[in-house]
Design an enzyme around this catalytic site. Structure first.
Site, PDB file in Angstrom:
ATOM      1  N   ARG A 132       0.901  -1.305   0.408  1.00  0.00           N
ATOM      2  CA  ARG A 132       0.128   0.496  -0.412  1.00  0.00           C
ATOM      3  C   ARG A 132       0.795   1.298   0.149  1.00  0.00           C
ATOM      4  O   ARG A 132       0.626   2.428   0.438  1.00  0.00           O
ATOM      5  CB  ARG A 132      -1.403   0.038   1.047  1.00  0.00           C
ATOM      6  CG  ARG A 132      -2.039  -1.059   1.107  1.00  0.00           C
ATOM      7  CD  ARG A 132      -2.971  -0.452   2.234  1.00  0.00           C
ATOM      8  NE  ARG A 132      -4.085  -1.722   1.921  1.00  0.00           N
ATOM      9  CZ  ARG A 132      -4.371  -2.811   2.390  1.00  0.00           C
ATOM     10  NH1 ARG A 132      -3.300  -2.916   3.713  1.00  0.00           N
ATOM     11  NH2 ARG A 132      -5.610  -3.688   2.346  1.00  0.00           N
ATOM     12  N   LYS A 154       2.914  10.434 -12.861  1.00  0.00           N
ATOM     13  CA  LYS A 154       1.861   9.906 -13.267  1.00  0.00           C
ATOM     14  C   LYS A 154       3.104   8.370 -12.930  1.00  0.00           C
ATOM     15  O   LYS A 154       4.117   8.347 -13.706  1.00  0.00           O
ATOM     16  CB  LYS A 154       2.521  10.083 -14.601  1.00  0.00           C
ATOM     17  CG  LYS A 154       1.044  11.560 -15.213  1.00  0.00           C
ATOM     18  CD  LYS A 154       0.512  11.008 -16.389  1.00  0.00           C
ATOM     19  CE  LYS A 154      -0.828  12.453 -16.519  1.00  0.00           C
ATOM     20  NZ  LYS A 154      -1.041  12.502 -17.762  1.00  0.00           N
ATOM     21  N   GLU A 196       9.326  16.056 -26.889  1.00  0.00           N
ATOM     22  CA  GLU A 196       8.594  16.094 -25.543  1.00  0.00           C
ATOM     23  C   GLU A 196       8.670  17.804 -25.291  1.00  0.00           C
ATOM     24  O   GLU A 196       7.724  18.642 -24.456  1.00  0.00           O
ATOM     25  CB  GLU A 196       8.632  15.420 -24.085  1.00  0.00           C
ATOM     26  CG  GLU A 196       7.867  13.842 -24.294  1.00  0.00           C
ATOM     27  CD  GLU A 196       6.452  14.156 -23.939  1.00  0.00           C
ATOM     28  OE1 GLU A 196       6.072  15.093 -23.685  1.00  0.00           O
ATOM     29  OE2 GLU A 196       5.857  12.687 -23.502  1.00  0.00           O
ATOM     30  N   LYS A 238       6.604  21.672 -15.935  1.00  0.00           N
ATOM     31  CA  LYS A 238       5.483  21.054 -15.848  1.00  0.00           C
ATOM     32  C   LYS A 238       5.206  20.587 -14.449  1.00  0.00           C
ATOM     33  O   LYS A 238       4.183  20.907 -13.950  1.00  0.00           O
ATOM     34  CB  LYS A 238       6.439  19.695 -16.285  1.00  0.00           C
ATOM     35  CG  LYS A 238       5.376  18.465 -15.777  1.00  0.00           C
ATOM     36  CD  LYS A 238       5.760  17.348 -16.218  1.00  0.00           C
ATOM     37  CE  LYS A 238       4.825  16.391 -16.574  1.00  0.00           C
ATOM     38  NZ  LYS A 238       5.079  14.610 -16.866  1.00  0.00           N
ATOM     39  N   GLU A 248      -5.075  16.083 -12.778  1.00  0.00           N
ATOM     40  CA  GLU A 248      -5.467  15.957 -14.283  1.00  0.00           C
ATOM     41  C   GLU A 248      -7.195  16.162 -14.685  1.00  0.00           C
ATOM     42  O   GLU A 248      -7.795  15.650 -15.076  1.00  0.00           O
ATOM     43  CB  GLU A 248      -5.246  14.694 -15.288  1.00  0.00           C
ATOM     44  CG  GLU A 248      -4.930  15.421 -17.086  1.00  0.00           C
ATOM     45  CD  GLU A 248      -4.064  14.103 -17.661  1.00  0.00           C
ATOM     46  OE1 GLU A 248      -4.961  13.639 -18.485  1.00  0.00           O
ATOM     47  OE2 GLU A 248      -2.910  13.833 -17.334  1.00  0.00           O
ATOM     48  N   ARG A 252      -3.363  20.222 -16.160  1.00  0.00           N
ATOM     49  CA  ARG A 252      -2.684  18.787 -16.676  1.00  0.00           C
ATOM     50  C   ARG A 252      -3.279  18.522 -18.230  1.00  0.00           C
ATOM     51  O   ARG A 252      -2.078  18.556 -19.060  1.00  0.00           O
ATOM     52  CB  ARG A 252      -2.093  18.548 -15.222  1.00  0.00           C
ATOM     53  CG  ARG A 252      -1.026  17.518 -15.548  1.00  0.00           C
ATOM     54  CD  ARG A 252      -0.938  17.145 -14.727  1.00  0.00           C
ATOM     55  NE  ARG A 252       0.140  15.971 -14.776  1.00  0.00           N
ATOM     56  CZ  ARG A 252       0.460  15.343 -13.572  1.00  0.00           C
ATOM     57  NH1 ARG A 252       0.532  15.194 -12.816  1.00  0.00           N
ATOM     58  NH2 ARG A 252       1.581  14.125 -14.198  1.00  0.00           N
ATOM     59  N   ASN A 256      -0.860  16.303 -22.676  1.00  0.00           N
ATOM     60  CA  ASN A 256      -0.725  15.269 -23.347  1.00  0.00           C
ATOM     61  C   ASN A 256      -1.476  15.792 -24.882  1.00  0.00           C
ATOM     62  O   ASN A 256      -1.383  14.760 -26.161  1.00  0.00           O
ATOM     63  CB  ASN A 256      -2.794  14.939 -23.062  1.00  0.00           C
ATOM     64  CG  ASN A 256      -2.444  14.267 -22.200  1.00  0.00           C
ATOM     65  OD1 ASN A 256      -1.608  13.152 -21.538  1.00  0.00           O
ATOM     66  ND2 ASN A 256      -3.712  14.037 -20.935  1.00  0.00           N
ATOM     67  N   HIS A 259      -0.682  13.527 -28.398  1.00  0.00           N
ATOM     68  CA  HIS A 259      -0.569  12.225 -26.851  1.00  0.00           C
ATOM     69  C   HIS A 259      -1.754  10.853 -27.624  1.00  0.00           C
ATOM     70  O   HIS A 259      -1.005  10.061 -27.401  1.00  0.00           O
ATOM     71  CB  HIS A 259      -0.447  11.808 -25.640  1.00  0.00           C
ATOM     72  CG  HIS A 259       0.802  11.967 -25.348  1.00  0.00           C
ATOM     73  ND1 HIS A 259       1.563  13.780 -25.703  1.00  0.00           N
ATOM     74  CD2 HIS A 259       2.175  11.861 -24.672  1.00  0.00           C
ATOM     75  CE1 HIS A 259       2.795  13.764 -25.306  1.00  0.00           C
ATOM     76  NE2 HIS A 259       2.872  12.905 -24.322  1.00  0.00           N
ATOM     77  N   HIS A 263       0.028   7.621 -28.443  1.00  0.00           N
ATOM     78  CA  HIS A 263      -0.368   6.895 -28.279  1.00  0.00           C
ATOM     79  C   HIS A 263      -0.670   5.474 -28.714  1.00  0.00           C
ATOM     80  O   HIS A 263      -0.617   4.329 -29.067  1.00  0.00           O
ATOM     81  CB  HIS A 263      -0.934   6.740 -26.876  1.00  0.00           C
ATOM     82  CG  HIS A 263      -0.526   7.468 -25.371  1.00  0.00           C
ATOM     83  ND1 HIS A 263      -1.165   7.851 -24.940  1.00  0.00           N
ATOM     84  CD2 HIS A 263       1.038   7.641 -25.814  1.00  0.00           C
ATOM     85  CE1 HIS A 263      -0.299   8.304 -24.000  1.00  0.00           C
ATOM     86  NE2 HIS A 263       0.949   8.436 -24.618  1.00  0.00           N
ATOM     87  N   HIS A 276       8.787   6.947 -27.910  1.00  0.00           N
ATOM     88  CA  HIS A 276       7.687   7.673 -27.856  1.00  0.00           C
ATOM     89  C   HIS A 276       8.009   9.000 -27.750  1.00  0.00           C
ATOM     90  O   HIS A 276       6.117   9.518 -28.665  1.00  0.00           O
ATOM     91  CB  HIS A 276       7.456   7.401 -26.356  1.00  0.00           C
ATOM     92  CG  HIS A 276       6.508   8.476 -25.381  1.00  0.00           C
ATOM     93  ND1 HIS A 276       5.423   8.176 -25.422  1.00  0.00           N
ATOM     94  CD2 HIS A 276       6.643   9.517 -24.809  1.00  0.00           C
ATOM     95  CE1 HIS A 276       4.417   9.170 -24.717  1.00  0.00           C
ATOM     96  NE2 HIS A 276       5.439  10.024 -24.411  1.00  0.00           N
TER      97      HIS A 276
END
Length: 374
Positions: A132, A154, A196, A238, A248, A252, A256, A259, A263, A276
């Site tokens: 946890r 993330k 990026e 960022k 997000e 935020r 993307n 993306h 993706h 990527h």
């Protein structure tokens, strides 16, 4: 931007850490010295280091790796995984958890990811679910990780041919940035990180956008001073967004940009076939074309973006070279519908009217297909 460290603060109720401290380190990366001879050596928690075979084989890493006998150095352990996107799976995450359990780590101990975006994503995800929640730190070794992937919490892995569909928000408490790592990067990985950084320029930094336009020679030759400036600009931008919108729910999501298209390209081409960043760069081009076709940006802005993508060698054709076979548009569209940002049958895309003027809009399939290959 001359600061050597800065702090990102998180919501008080978040379970990962209340803040991240990003430290900019000068000189050749010497992780043996950092973790076993500096003030970090006084760390009372056990440390479970995770890296990949490519990073572990670097010349600058040998003094660190050699400290571990069969993966063990005193109270600490080192796990070396396979390299690349194909290892960004739930099986690899569970391997990290399993190795930590077998070595007797507790929830009060520390996971340390040393590598690029794949390593930071899966190490932090494993830490977030380990008993946890154990703490995590990063040593990013790629440009993409320094300007984006390691910052902001993330975590996750790919599953069922969908990018990052499993994951958590779980930031690292400390990050150590060694820009000298970038000298070891192969060209495609360096170029991936540049994409990026270019995305960040489009979203938040007009000066950085002009740097991309006017200083390509220095950028492509990996000028150290300029790279440090780029990394600090991107990480600072960022950090501000993450502090404002950690999970997000609003701004935020702008991060993307490119993306949703990108993706889908990674998935259809096969994870690891294209980097990527290269996929995101292609996605930025598709987003610019879509905005122009919808009369949401000028032809000049769209052409400026496509020219820069071209100049840095990023594919901006409707049919990217890395995809084989037919029905390309439909195949990409199928994956785009699985994107976690969608809220109904339409697809949410991040678009721009101009530099630093960003918004989100939903589109139906026909509109998306108009900028994809047939």
């Amino acid at each position: 931007m001359s600061q050597n460290s800065f702090t990102i603060s998180y919501p008080a109720l978040h379970s990962g850490t209340e803040k991240s401290i990003i430290n900019f380190m000068a000189g050749i990366p010497d992780l043996a010295k950092l973790f076993f001879e500096s003030e970090e050596a006084a760390e009372k928690r056990r440390r479970f280091f995770v890296t990949d075979a490519t990073v572990a084989s670097l010349e600058c890493m040998q003094s660190f790796v050699s400290k571990f006998d069969d993966g063990v150095c005193g109270k600490d352990c080192l796990l070396i995984l396979g390299s690349g996107e194909k290892y960004k799976t739930i099986e690899t995450v569970l391997q990290i958890v399993s190795e930590a359990v077998d070595a007797g780590f507790t929830r009060k101990d520390l996971f340390v990811g040393i590598g690029g975006g794949v390593i930071s994503d899966i190490t932090a995800f494993a830490a977030s679910i380990y008993k946890r929640g154990a703490k995590v730190q990063f040593v990013p070794t790629t440009l993409l990780s320094m300007v984006d992937a390691s910052i902001g919490g993330k975590t996750g892995c790919d599953y069922d041919n969908v990018k990052n569909v499993i994951g958590t928000f779980y930031p690292a408490e400390k990050l150590f940035f060694f820009p000298e790592f970038l000298k070891y990067l192969p060209e495609n990985q360096y170029n991936s990180g540049l994409a990026e950084a270019f995305k960040t320029a489009l979203l938040f930094d007009k000066e950085l956008y002009e740097i991309f336009k006017s200083q390509a020679g220095k950028i492509n030759s990996r000028d150290t001073d300029l790279l440090v400036d780029i990394i600090k600009r991107c990480s600072s931008a960022k950090a501000k967004i993450v502090e404002e919108d950690f999970t997000e729910q609003g701004i935020r999501a702008y991060l993307n940009l490119g993306h949703t298209f990108g993706h889908a390209l990674e998935a259809v081409a096969g994870f690891g076939t294209i980097t990527h960043g290269a996929a995101v760069a292609w996605g930025i081009g598709r987003a610019a074309e879509l905005a122009y076709k919808q009369d949401l940006c000028s032809s000049k802005y769209k052409d400026d973006i496509l020219d820069i993508l071209d100049f840095y060698g990023w594919d901006n054709k409707p049919v990217p070279a890395c995809i084989k076979g037919g029905a390309i548009g439909e195949r990409l569209l199928t994956v785009m519908h699985k994107d976690k940002k969608n809220e109904n049958e339409k697809i949410r895309i991040i678009l721009q009217k101009s530099i630093c003027d960003t918004f989100i809009k939903e589109f139906d399939d026909k509109e998306i297909l108009s900028v994809l290959g047939k």
